[in-house]
Structure formats: C-alpha cells, structure tokens
Design an enzyme around this catalytic site. Structure first.
Site, short mmCIF file in Angstrom:
data_model
loop_
_atom_site.label_atom_id
_atom_site.label_comp_id
_atom_site.label_asym_id
_atom_site.label_seq_id
_atom_site.Cartn_x
_atom_site.Cartn_y
_atom_site.Cartn_z
N GLU A 209 73.16 33.29 71.71
CA GLU A 209 72.49 34.28 72.55
C GLU A 209 73.23 34.53 73.87
OE1 GLU A 209 68.36 33.26 72.74
OE2 GLU A 209 68.09 33.55 70.59
N LYS A 342 58.21 39.28 68.02
CA LYS A 342 59.47 39.54 67.30
C LYS A 342 59.11 40.38 66.09
CE LYS A 342 61.72 35.12 68.42
NZ LYS A 342 61.98 33.75 67.91
#
Length: 432
Positions: A209, A342
């Site tokens: 990330e 999500k």
C-alpha cells in the site's frame, strides 16, 4: 439514452501483478463506463467470493477468465437493453442471476466491475461527475464532504515482508483546512519518515500500500518513528496529525490467543490485547483502531468496545465485511462504532450504499477503503465524496495505484469548492 447496448469484460493486471476483472458498460448515445475490481490480502472469511480460475499453469492459479466469461456471457445477456440509471435494478438482476449468498457463481469481482462500470456510464449519460451521480443514488443529492485520509505510512502484517504484527500504522492530517493541504501534510511526513528510518539504518522499501516496511524492535517502535517524522515535518502530533492503526488481528489469532511476533511471541487474551492497545492510546494520540480483535471474537469485541468505544473510533473490517446483515447484528450488540467500507467485500454498489446508510443511521462512522491489490481505478474517491462518508483509507504517498485516489480527490475538491467542506477531526468517531 441510458439503455445498455454492450457489456465487455476483460482480464487486466492489478498492483500486485495479479489478474483482476475490468468491465465496460456501453450505452445508447455513445456513453461508456469502465471499472476494475480490487483484491484483498487479509480477507474476512465472510466476504463475497472473489472468483479465481485455480489453473496453476496460468498466473499461478489466480487467473480470472471464469469471472470474465460471466461478464461477457450471462451478465451481459441479462442486462442488455436495461436502463443503466436504475442501479439498484441492474445490481439486483446480477445478484439474482448469480443465485448464491456470496456471489460464488459469477464472482463478486465480476459483478462489482459491472456494477461500478454501469454507475460510471449512467453518470456520463446524465452529464454528471460520478460523485454527483452517487449522491443521487444515495438519496443525498448535492450533499458532499471531503474525506479525512488515513495514510498508511508503515506497513506490516500481510501487507509487508517484515516482523511487524500490526498491519497498518496510519496518519490522519486532521488539522488541515482542505483535502489538498491534508495530502501535502501527509506527503511531507512520509518523506521525513524516510529520513528518520535511513538515519537509523532501516529499510525504506515500500509494502503493497505504498508505506515503508522496515523491521522494527516492536509494534510501539512504529509509532515512535512516525512521531519523530511528524515532529521533523514541523507538525504537532495530536493537534495537526492524529494516528490510526489497523491491527488485522485475525492474522495473528492462534488457538484463542493473540500471538505477537514483534513482542517476543507473547500470547494475549482478548482482554489483555485490548489493554495492550489501550496502553498504546495513552502513549500516542491514536484515535482509530481497526479490527482490534479476531473477526469471530464477538465477546472480546464487546469488551473492547466497553473499554475503548467512548474514547476512540473502533472500525470493523473483517468483523463486518461491508455486509448489512452482519453490521445489523453488530449494532444490536454494541460491537465497535464504525465500519470499513470495501465494495468488493459485498460485490455491488447498491449493497455498498446500503451498508453506509445503515452505519450512519445507527451513529456509526463509515470509512471508505481501498484493498491491498488495487488498480488505477479511483471510484472510491467519488464514493467517499458522494456519500459524504467523511473518511478514506487509500494507502500511502507512493505507488500510482494509491496516489490515483488522492489525485481524484484533489480534482473533486477543486470542482466543488465550498460545497464539499473538509471537516477534519469532527469526522472521526469520538473526536468531535
């Protein structure tokens, strides 16, 4: 002008070099929407199913040709001729046709890619930016806000090959007047953190990330080096910048105990680990903790919420998996006070909007999130603004798959101006 005339699915590559599904939805009048499904590394057991081929001779078994075939075959046939503006109707057709609880027939990756591509095509046909169309779908037209970013600047756990147990150590530039300034503050701290790590002889390679992934002496040391970087950047920790963590505790939950390699393989009970986290919140201005216990440890979560829930934001990710049935149960039992959103955990835009609404109606916050496997698709930026969610998690200040979302937020803020305020600390549960 919003009738669907063509649907295309294809296999593309995500930020980890794995295949994922991209879909295009074409409408009368030449309007086109295109979207790609993201993919997680630390996944909740109750997430909608990401369909992979399992053919070891191709992409090590991670191909998505079956999901793509579902897009090009039964999904396309079912939605051709339908009105793309009816997002709930399009999503329902796909979900009903799949016929399973967890979308395992076509794959949530297939259904989501089409769902998002459809929303983009519909927005184009209405002459609206995606965030404005999402606000209309959400029943909140014209109500926007810019989200406070949670920037994952030290990666551990499943997102990095290091000895740090806690998966994400994040900064939140709550003292910024605008999103653009929040991004600048985050960038400056990120670069100062590299200097701090180098000065200690530590690695500055980045994880999935975009955050650094050094080997550290303990989990607390990650907070210490971030605190040093914040100070070096000229900001005040706790005022300008607050801290957040994603424990992803399911990843180190073994035989009913939380076993932390970074703490000398010490095993904690739910209560002990809650107090371990509580001690960290006393040492550092940590205002948000995600998945502070295993997804199945609901008794532990009830205790953790009792101990920490009135002081800080407790976010359920693997715990709730963007699923309204599970979230409803959590709300009734007083578990956590925030949900991570999500959309590939549930597999459609309509169901994602329902989860955000349920959370907000119950006084929970909703944090819009990327996955560790991402693409250049920046839909979550529009989702965060269009639902006025208030917070977004989209990685660090490196890797184009992360930065694409920040850049889209900067563009949206420029377009909306005062229509989309940046509310800073007030957006975080327990910090208003």
């Amino acid at each position: 002008m919003s009738k669907i005339v063509k649907v295309i699915g294809r296999e593309i590559i995500d930020s980890r070099g794995n295949p994922t599904v991209e879909a295009e939805v074409h409408l009368e009048g030449g309007f086109v929407g295109m979207a790609a499904a993201p993919s997680g590394a630390s996944t909740g057991s109750r997430e909608a199913l990401e369909l992979r081929d399992g053919d070891k001779s191709r992409f090590l078994g991670k191909g998505v040709t079956k999901a793509v075939a579902a897009v090009n075959g039964p999904i396309a046939q079912a939605i051709l001729g339908k009105d793309a503006k009816d997002q709930a109707g399009i999503d329902k057709i796909m979900i009903d046709l799949d016929g399973t609880e967890n979308k395992s027939n076509f794959g949530a990756n297939a259904i989501l890619a089409v769902s998002l591509a459809n929303a983009k095509a519909a927005a184009a046909s209405k002459g609206l930016p995606l965030y404005a169309h999402i606000a209309e779908l959400n029943g909140t037209p014209g109500k926007y806000s810019m989200p406070v970013p949670m920037m994952n600047i030290i990666n551990g756990g499943e997102h990095a090959d290091n000895n740090v147990d806690i998966q994400e150590f994040m900064i939140q530039p709550v003292g910024a007047p605008t999103l653009k300034e929040a991004v600048r503050m985050g960038s400056e701290v990120f670069h100062h953190l590299a200097k701090v790590l180098k000065s200690k002889g530590m690695n500055t390679a980045v994880g999935d990330e975009g955050g650094y992934a050094p080997n550290l002496g303990s989990n607390a040391e990650a907070l210490a080096v971030i605190a040093e970087a914040v100070k070096a950047a000229g900001y005040e920790l706790g005022k300008d910048i607050t801290l957040a963590m994603d424990c992803a505790a399911s990843e180190f939950y073994k035989d009913g105990k939380y076993v932390l390699a970074g703490e000398g393989n010490k095993a904690f009970t739910s209560e002990e680990f809650t107090h371990f986290l509580e001690d960290l919140t006393k040492q550092y201005p940590i205002v948000s903790i995600e998945d502070g216990l295993d997804e199945s440890d609901w008794d532990g979560f009830a205790y953790q919420t009792k101990v920490l829930g009135d002081k800080i934001q407790l976010v359920g990710d693997d715990l709730f998996v963007t699923n309204t049935k599970i979230l409803k149960e959590g709300i009734e039992k007083g578990i956590a006070n925030s949900i991570l959103i999500k959309f590939n955990q549930i597999g459609s835009l309509t169901e994602t909007l329902a989860a955000i609404k349920m959370a907000k109606d119950a006084g929970y916050t909703a944090v819009i999130s990327h996955r560790s496997g991402e693409t250049e698709d920046a839909t979550i930026a529009d989702l965060a603004v269009g639902t006025a969610a208030g917070q977004i998690k989209t990685g660090s200040m490196s890797r184009s798959d992360r930065v694409a979302k920040y850049n889209q937020l900067i563009r949206i803020e420029e377009a909306l101006g005062e229509q989309a305020p940046f509310n800073g600390r007030k957006e975080i549960k327990g910090q208003a």
